[in-house]
Structures are given as structure tokens and as C-alpha cells.
Design an enzyme around this catalytic site. Structure first.
Site, short mmCIF file in Angstrom:
data_model
loop_
_atom_site.label_atom_id
_atom_site.label_comp_id
_atom_site.label_asym_id
_atom_site.label_seq_id
_atom_site.Cartn_x
_atom_site.Cartn_y
_atom_site.Cartn_z
N HIS A 1 8.81 7.16 8.26
CA HIS A 1 9.44 7.24 6.94
C HIS A 1 10.89 7.63 7.17
O HIS A 1 11.20 8.34 8.13
CB HIS A 1 8.71 8.27 6.06
N CYS B 1 3.96 9.37 0.41
CA CYS B 1 2.60 9.83 0.21
C CYS B 1 2.58 10.82 -0.94
O CYS B 1 3.25 11.84 -0.89
CB CYS B 1 2.07 10.49 1.48
N ARG C 1 0.83 -1.21 0.00
CA ARG C 1 0.00 0.00 0.00
C ARG C 1 0.87 1.27 0.00
O ARG C 1 0.94 1.99 -0.99
CB ARG C 1 -0.94 -0.02 1.22
N ASP C 2 1.58 1.52 1.10
CA ASP C 2 2.33 2.78 1.20
C ASP C 2 3.47 2.80 0.19
O ASP C 2 3.82 3.86 -0.35
CB ASP C 2 2.88 2.95 2.63
N HIS D 1 4.91 4.60 12.71
CA HIS D 1 4.96 4.51 11.25
C HIS D 1 5.98 5.55 10.79
O HIS D 1 5.65 6.72 10.56
CB HIS D 1 3.56 4.80 10.72
N ASN E 1 9.41 4.51 3.23
CA ASN E 1 9.19 4.11 4.63
C ASN E 1 10.45 3.47 5.18
O ASN E 1 11.32 3.03 4.43
CB ASN E 1 8.09 3.03 4.69
#
Ligand code: HMG
Ligand code: MG
Length: 307
Positions: A209, A240, A15-16, A207, A249
């Protein structure tokens, strides 16, 4: 310094990681990659995003991906869900966990999900309540906790306000996002100091990055403060599209290397994980930034694109 005996790494690469790729990764390849990830010992994989495909074209095949992957028992398959329409698609695809997301800063929230913070609360509440009613677990994300690409520093009160609202809606776990990778260890300690007085450590995840190379140092501080859930993206893929400057990330393979060396259990098989990293690196068509891929020579050899 102290650290726990075991932690959970939540893989967010499909996803990310992929949401930020300009090349569309074929649906078959996404499915094959997720199937590999499912056999590494990971227990949670965020596989896609049921957002507006016009906003995130890279994940326009969310329903097909979620429907066609092999579901390995013991693995939770999660996905981002921004609104009712997204939830309809997520339920059609029988996702295990919905992840609702919003920002602590007003401008990033607007740029990312086209609403003010106050307008977002009822939308996410509906998603959370309906997900729970459908028997799905619900995870929350608060983005820009450590800094906003548009507004700069973010007040801790703004983070607390969004965190309170998300827990009140029923999220079981809240992931604290360093969306643009600006956090430093001192700031992580200050933010967690406040949040851990309000919420138990087991309900919080980090989370990070790694935009500025501080992610691993930030993990160490969070571990020392009792956090046991960390999001990471294999190979360091990620970012993002609505946060300028948000690059990869924290890399799952780098985090695993460190935790293995510290004797912190994750249940993840390093060789299988690196094989999955090599697979997606080849599909993405460029060397991925993780240190472990580069250290094993994979970053330069497997793709033939040079390091
Ligand atoms: P909007 O355009 O304001 O939505 O988007 P709308 O409700 O006005 O609807 C407009 C059209 O979109 C309609 O279609 C809807 O049906 C459709 P039309 O009638 O014009 O044909 N639509 C949808 N279609 C499919 N699925 C949906 C959906 N919703 C509406 N779910 C919205 C609002 C939130 C949907 C949009 O802004 C969006 O998709 N944003 C996503 C942005 C995003 O994915 N950003 C990256 C993820 S967040 C992140 O990376 C941070 C994180 O990693 C943590 C961290 O690092 O901090 C999580
Ligand atoms: Mg992120």
C-alpha cells in the site's frame, strides 16, 4: 541493481480497492470494469470477496459479480475466502482461485476476521484443502508484515510462523502485505532476506500500500531480490476497513509505467489500462490518487470534480 525480464502484476482493485469505498458501486459497473480489465493483458484479477457482507457491504454482490463477468481465457479470476461459508459461495460462483488471508499480528487478525491467529489456522486449512480438492488454486496473504495499526512493529518470527502455516496448508503463492503502507526499502530487504532463505522467490508476491509514498521504492528492492509477482490496484484505489490509516494500494498504472520504462515485460496494454482507470474513477466519483492518472490530466478532467 538487477531486475527480471518479466513480472506478473496481479490486479486487486475490484477487491482491495472497492472494499474500502463508502459509495456502493453498482453491480453492473463492477462487471463492466472487470470486463475491461480482462482485456488489458492482465493475467490475474482479484474480482471480489466472499466475506461476510455485513463486514464488507461494498462487496455484498460477490456471487452475482463472479457469475456474470465474461471469463477471458488466460485470465485467472480470484477472490478472498475467509471460511467454509465463503468457500461455498465462491464455488457456487465458480471462482478460479481462492485467496485465504490472515495477519501476522494478533490484534489486526482479531479486528479483521474475528479470531485469534491460532483459531484461524484450522479455518483456513479447511478452505485451502477443500479448494484444492475442487480443482481451484489457492493463494495466501499474510497481512501486517511490516507493521500493525494496533501493535506497531511486527516481529519477523510472527511473519515466518504464519507463512510456514499457510504454505503447509497448500497455498501455491504467498502475498506479503504491507497493509498500512509503512514499509521502507531497508525493511523490505530485511524481511525478504529471512523469507527467501525458507521459500523460493517464485512463491512470494509483494502487496504494497502506498500510504506513505514508499511503495515504488519497495518494489525496486523486491525486484532486485528476485520477486516477480506484485499486487496492485488500478488508480491507487484501496485499503482495509479494519486497518485504520490503510489507504490506497500501489497503483497498477504507476507500476506499469515504471516497469515499461525499465524494459520489464508485463503483457499489459497501457492505453487500455488507463481507459479502465478512467471508467472506475468516474464511477467512484472522485479523482483517484495514481500519478499516471493525474499526469495525463484524467484525474482532473474526466470526473469534472476538480483535481
Ligand atoms: P464472524 O461474524 O465471526 O462469522 O465473521 P461467524 O462464523 O460467527 O458467522 C456470523 C454470521 O456471518 C453468520 O450468519 C454466518 O452465516 C455469516 P447468521 O447465522 O448470523 O445469519 N457469515 C458469512 N456470510 C457470508 N459469507 C461468509 C460468511 N462467514 C460468516 N464468508 C468473518 C468472520 C471472517 C466472516 C468476518 O470477520 C469477515 O467477513 N471479515 C472480513 C474482513 C475483510 O474482508 N477485511 C478486508 C480484507 S483483508 C485485507 O484487506 C488485507 C489484504 O489486502 C492484504 C494486506 O493489505 O495486507 C488481503
Ligand atoms: Mg491490501
Amino acid at each position: 541493481m538487477k531486475w527480471p525480464g518479466a513480472v506478473t502484476i496481479k490486479e486487486v482493485g475490484p477487491r482491495d480497492g472497492l472494499q474500502n469505498e463508502t459509495t456502493f458501486i453498482a453491480t453492473e459497473d463492477k462487471i463492466a470494469w472487470i470486463n475491461q480489465l480482462s482485456r488489458t493483458g492482465l493475467t490475474s484479477i482479484e474480482i471480489t470477496s466472499f466475506v461476510n457482507p455485513k463486514w464488507i457491504p461494498a462487496l455484498a454482490d460477490a456471487v452475482e459479480v463472479a457469475k456474470r463477468i465474461e471469463r477471458v481465457p488466460g485470465v485467472t479470476y480470484a477472490a478472498l475466502v475467509p471460511n467454509r461459508k465463503g468457500l461455498e459461495r465462491a464455488l457456487e460462483a465458480d471462482i478460479d482461485e481462492t485467496a485465504v488471508f490472515m495477519s501476522a499480528s494478533e490484534t489486526h487478525n482479531r479486528k479483521n476476521i474475528n479470531k485469534s491467529i491460532d483459531e484461524t489456522f484450522p479455518v483456513l486449512r479447511e478452505v485451502a484443502e477443500d479448494s484444492l480438492a475442487a480443482g481451484k488454486s489457492v493463494r495466501g496473504y499474510v497481512s501486517t508484515v511490516f507493521g500493525c495499526p494496533y501493535e506497531g512493529p511486527v516481529a519477523i518470527d510472527a511473519v515466518v510462523r504464519v507463512a510456514d502455516a499457510l504454505f503447509e496448508m497448500g497455498v501455491g503463492e504467498l502475498s506479503l502485505g504491507d497493509t498500512i503502507g509503512v514499509a521502507t526499502p531497508k525493511q523490505v530487504a530485511e524481511v525478504l532476506d529471512v523469507l527467501l532463505k525458507r521459500f523460493p522467490a517464485e512463491k512470494l508476491a509483494m502487496h504494497f500500500h502506498d500510504t506513505r509514498g514508499t511503495a515504488m521504492a519497495n518494489v525496486l528492492v523486491a525486484l532486485d531480490m528476485g520477486i516477480t509477482v506484485f499486487d496492485a490496484s488500478l488508480g491507487g484505489l484501496g485499503g482495509c476497513p479494519y486497518a485504520p490509516g490503510a489507504s490506497g494500494n500501489l497503483a497498477t498504472d504507476d507500476l506499469l509505467y515504471m516497469l515499461d520504462g525499465m524494459g520489464v515485460k508485463t503483457g499489459i496494454d497501457r492505453d487500455r489500462l488507463l481507459a479502465a482507470a478512467r471508467f472506475i474513477q468516474e464511477k467512484v466519483g472522485r479523482p483517484l490518487p495514481s500519478h499516471n492518472l493525474q499526469a495525463t490530466g484524467v484525474g482532473s478532467c474526466a470526473t469534472g470534480t476538480g483535481a
